[in-house]
Design a protein around this motif. Structure first.
Motif, PDB file in Angstrom:
ATOM      1  N   VAL A   1       0.824  -1.212   0.000  1.00 43.46           N
ATOM      2  CA  VAL A   1       0.000   0.000   0.000  1.00 43.46           C
ATOM      3  C   VAL A   1       0.857   1.261   0.000  1.00 43.46           C
ATOM      4  N   LEU A   2       1.912   1.262   0.808  1.00 38.13           N
ATOM      5  CA  LEU A   2       2.712   2.472   1.004  1.00 38.13           C
ATOM      6  C   LEU A   2       3.885   2.594   0.025  1.00 38.13           C
ATOM      7  N   HIS A   3       4.321   1.497  -0.549  1.00 41.45           N
ATOM      8  CA  HIS A   3       5.434   1.475  -1.505  1.00 41.45           C
ATOM      9  C   HIS A   3       6.674   2.217  -0.993  1.00 41.45           C
ATOM     10  N   PRO A   4       7.230   1.820   0.153  1.00 40.38           N
ATOM     11  CA  PRO A   4       8.434   2.490   0.668  1.00 40.38           C
ATOM     12  C   PRO A   4       9.631   2.233  -0.263  1.00 40.38           C
ATOM     13  N   LYS A   5      10.581   3.182  -0.292  1.00 45.45           N
ATOM     14  CA  LYS A   5      11.767   3.024  -1.140  1.00 45.45           C
ATOM     15  C   LYS A   5      12.623   1.851  -0.688  1.00 45.45           C
ATOM     16  N   ASP A   6      12.743   1.668   0.602  1.00 48.27           N
ATOM     17  CA  ASP A   6      13.554   0.588   1.155  1.00 48.27           C
ATOM     18  C   ASP A   6      12.639  -0.348   1.939  1.00 48.27           C
ATOM     19  N   GLU A   7      12.295  -1.466   1.316  1.00 45.68           N
ATOM     20  CA  GLU A   7      11.343  -2.380   1.950  1.00 45.68           C
ATOM     21  C   GLU A   7      11.901  -3.009   3.223  1.00 45.68           C
ATOM     22  N   PHE A   8      13.207  -3.282   3.242  1.00 48.20           N
ATOM     23  CA  PHE A   8      13.795  -3.898   4.427  1.00 48.20           C
ATOM     24  C   PHE A   8      13.884  -2.907   5.581  1.00 48.20           C
ATOM     25  N   LEU A   9      14.151  -1.644   5.269  1.00 48.60           N
ATOM     26  CA  LEU A   9      14.146  -0.624   6.318  1.00 48.60           C
ATOM     27  C   LEU A   9      12.735  -0.491   6.902  1.00 48.60           C
ATOM     28  N   PHE A  10      11.737  -0.548   6.040  1.00 47.82           N
ATOM     29  CA  PHE A  10      10.349  -0.494   6.512  1.00 47.82           C
ATOM     30  C   PHE A  10      10.070  -1.659   7.459  1.00 47.82           C
ATOM     31  N   ARG A  11      10.534  -2.838   7.072  1.00 48.93           N
ATOM     32  CA  ARG A  11      10.338  -4.005   7.932  1.00 48.93           C
ATOM     33  C   ARG A  11      11.065  -3.837   9.259  1.00 48.93           C
ATOM     34  N   HIS A  12      12.225  -3.217   9.251  1.00 47.00           N
ATOM     35  CA  HIS A  12      12.962  -2.989  10.496  1.00 47.00           C
ATOM     36  C   HIS A  12      12.199  -2.035  11.423  1.00 47.00           C
ATOM     37  N   TYR A  13      11.564  -1.038  10.827  1.00 49.69           N
ATOM     38  CA  TYR A  13      10.729  -0.164  11.658  1.00 49.69           C
ATOM     39  C   TYR A  13       9.536  -0.940  12.229  1.00 49.69           C
ATOM     40  N   TRP A  14       9.028  -1.891  11.461  1.00 48.19           N
ATOM     41  CA  TRP A  14       7.930  -2.732  11.937  1.00 48.19           C
ATOM     42  C   TRP A  14       8.385  -3.607  13.111  1.00 48.19           C
ATOM     43  N   VAL A  15       9.618  -4.147  13.023  1.00 46.11           N
ATOM     44  CA  VAL A  15      10.200  -4.882  14.149  1.00 46.11           C
ATOM     45  C   VAL A  15      10.327  -3.961  15.358  1.00 46.11           C
ATOM     46  N   MET A  16      10.791  -2.731  15.100  1.00 46.21           N
ATOM     47  CA  MET A  16      10.993  -1.770  16.174  1.00 46.21           C
ATOM     48  C   MET A  16       9.688  -1.476  16.929  1.00 46.21           C
ATOM     49  N   VAL A  17       8.581  -1.447  16.202  1.00 40.46           N
ATOM     50  CA  VAL A  17       7.281  -1.223  16.843  1.00 40.46           C
ATOM     51  C   VAL A  17       7.016  -2.308  17.888  1.00 40.46           C
ATOM     52  N   PHE A  18       7.333  -3.545  17.537  1.00 37.25           N
ATOM     53  CA  PHE A  18       7.131  -4.650  18.475  1.00 37.25           C
ATOM     54  C   PHE A  18       8.146  -4.600  19.613  1.00 37.25           C
ATOM     55  N   GLY A  19       9.366  -4.180  19.297  1.00 37.36           N
ATOM     56  CA  GLY A  19      10.360  -4.015  20.353  1.00 37.36           C
ATOM     57  C   GLY A  19       9.890  -2.995  21.375  1.00 37.36           C
ATOM     58  N   PHE A  20       9.358  -1.878  20.878  1.00 35.34           N
ATOM     59  CA  PHE A  20       8.853  -0.851  21.795  1.00 35.34           C
ATOM     60  C   PHE A  20       7.628  -1.345  22.547  1.00 35.34           C
ATOM     61  N   LEU A  21       6.786  -2.131  21.877  1.00 30.81           N
ATOM     62  CA  LEU A  21       5.611  -2.698  22.544  1.00 30.81           C
ATOM     63  C   LEU A  21       6.032  -3.562  23.731  1.00 30.81           C
ATOM     64  N   ALA A  22       7.152  -4.264  23.597  1.00 26.38           N
ATOM     65  CA  ALA A  22       7.662  -5.082  24.704  1.00 26.38           C
ATOM     66  C   ALA A  22       8.060  -4.196  25.878  1.00 26.38           C
ATOM     67  N   PHE A  23       8.711  -3.071  25.600  1.00 27.26           N
ATOM     68  CA  PHE A  23       9.070  -2.116  26.657  1.00 27.26           C
ATOM     69  C   PHE A  23       7.808  -1.580  27.329  1.00 27.26           C
ATOM     70  N   LEU A  24       6.830  -1.211  26.515  1.00 26.07           N
ATOM     71  CA  LEU A  24       5.597  -0.630  27.046  1.00 26.07           C
ATOM     72  C   LEU A  24       4.842  -1.623  27.924  1.00 26.07           C
ATOM     73  N   ALA A  25       4.663  -2.841  27.430  1.00 27.41           N
ATOM     74  CA  ALA A  25       3.922  -3.857  28.180  1.00 27.41           C
ATOM     75  C   ALA A  25       4.640  -4.225  29.472  1.00 27.41           C
ATOM     76  N   THR A  26       5.969  -4.339  29.403  1.00 29.76           N
ATOM     77  CA  THR A  26       6.750  -4.671  30.601  1.00 29.76           C
ATOM     78  C   THR A  26       6.618  -3.580  31.648  1.00 29.76           C
ATOM     79  N   GLY A  27       6.729  -2.326  31.214  1.00 30.54           N
ATOM     80  CA  GLY A  27       6.616  -1.197  32.140  1.00 30.54           C
ATOM     81  C   GLY A  27       5.242  -1.098  32.772  1.00 30.54           C
ATOM     82  N   LEU A  28       4.201  -1.245  31.971  1.00 24.51           N
ATOM     83  CA  LEU A  28       2.833  -1.145  32.499  1.00 24.51           C
ATOM     84  C   LEU A  28       2.516  -2.314  33.426  1.00 24.51           C
ATOM     85  N   PHE A  29       3.037  -3.479  33.091  1.00 23.12           N
ATOM     86  CA  PHE A  29       2.837  -4.668  33.930  1.00 23.12           C
ATOM     87  C   PHE A  29       3.484  -4.443  35.304  1.00 23.12           C
TER      88      PHE A  29
END
Length: 377
Positions: A88-116
């Protein structure tokens, strides 16, 4: 840290800390290169999205070469959703986009751990847990380009957090907690079949809590069972919505994946103790040794001591559910060693146990600090 700070100030510090970590992660992500898993996962994601976007007409993901290398036995949410967004978004660097997607989950782990941790010990515990997790090199470092273990770790701690909230309110359940738990289980299971552990946990923890509260003598038992069934169904069928191989046979294929992945069929060469060795020939102490040298000392000591003193710590915080969190960290490690499960690349396959270990570690440090402070007064 001034532990006498008001909750309002500690709350602001907590969110400012998470905000700073998020900004740092955004800036760090482009510095990470492509891994071997990146390529195979990207191809799998494209095949998953092709299957879903054609309503099952394109069966490459279940009949092609992806089936031969067991890739299709993994849930498809992370990679499929990434490919959907890329289409849908057609990013120039598909692997960089995927890395940002991984980063979202990495941050979600920080958020869930902190709230827990915050729910267990207040904002002070939330702040400490986020800081401790930040200084786990392997976990933070892989939060940018590990498309398997980091998303699974985020889903795992989120699901354990959801279970805790659900069980804590088991005598006064609402559908918000039930659906949240179902969603969290689905997220974890949609990434890796090992998420079925959470379903087993839920059944075990539910039985223990029902027995402790003697709910079998209470009319609320039937209500809790209804919520339990709904959460389980949401978790299971929510997961297979993004898993083409499971959609082809919703019952038999997930069970097949569980059987195969329990003893992952891979045999590769790796370096261990200065020798080149096959994964099939790794010694039984491979994981214990990696745990001892791959994690910071504060995490190991804090988790071990916190587990041994779990009864005392539970009394201090008036929370009987801390044993549950310790169990979700300890049981998988014991089972992996007992089952002689195939491991490689050090600790990567056990990163999902780090967040619950951090929480127990945090509660232990607060317990010790408060004991020392009270004795000094």
């Amino acid at each position: 840290m001034n532990l006498n700070l008001s909750d309002d100030i500690l709350k602001k510090i907590f969110w400012m800390l998470l905000g700073a970590i998020f900004i740092l992660m955004v800036l760090y992500t482009p510095q990470y290169g492509i891994t071997g898993d990146d390529v195979s996962q990207h191809n799998y994601g494209k095949a998953v999205w092709a299957y879903l976007s054609t309503f099952g007409a394109d069966k490459t993901v279940v009949t092609g070469k992806l089936l031969e290398n067991t890739q299709t036995l993994y849930g498809g949410f992370f990679d499929g959703a990434a490919s959907m967004m890329i289409s849908v978004l057609h990013p120039k660097d598909e692997f960089l986009f995927r890395h940002y997607w991984v980063m979202v989950f990495g941050f979600l782990a920080f958020l869930a751990t902190g709230l827990f941790a915050r729910e267990l010990g207040g904002w002070r515990a939330g702040i400490i847990s986020v800081i401790l997790l930040f200084f786990i090199p392997r976990f933070f470092g892989e939060s940018f380009n590990n498309p398997k273990d980091i998303p699974f770790a985020a889903g795992y701690i989120l699901a354990v957090y959801a279970m805790y909230r659900w069980l804590k309110n088991i005598e006064n359940l609402n559908w918000k907690h039930t659906l949240f738990m179902g969603f969290a289980i689905a997220l974890c299971l949609s990434i890796r079949i090992g998420g079925l552990l959470l379903v087993a946990y839920l059944g075990l923890f539910y039985a223990v809590v029902v027995w402790q509260k003697k709910m079998f003598k209470d009319g609320k038992l039937s209500t809790s069972i209804k919520h339990l069934v709904v959460a389980g169904l949401c978790g299971y069928f929510g997961a297979i919505l993004w898993w083409p191989y499971a959609l082809e046979a919703p019952l038999s294929h997930p069970l097949e994946a569980l059987k195969i992945m329990s003893s992952y069929p891979i045999n590769i060469k790796m370096i261990f103790e200065g020798h080149r060795i096959d994964t099939s020939q790794l010694p039984g102490y491979y994981l214990p040794k990696w745990l001892s040298i791959g994690h910071p000392l504060y995490l190991l000591l804090g988790f071990i001591a916190g587990t041994l003193l779990i009864i005392n710590i539970s009394k201090k915080f008036n929370n009987k559910y801390l044993w549950m969190i310790a169990f979700t960290a300890l049981f998988p490690l014991i089972y992996i060693v007992y089952n002689k499960s195939t491991l490689y690349d050090g600790l990567r396959h056990t990163l999902f146990t780090v967040p619950p270990m951090i929480i127990i570690c945090t509660m232990f440090f607060i317990y010790v600090f408060d004991v020392i402070r009270n004795n000094a007064v």
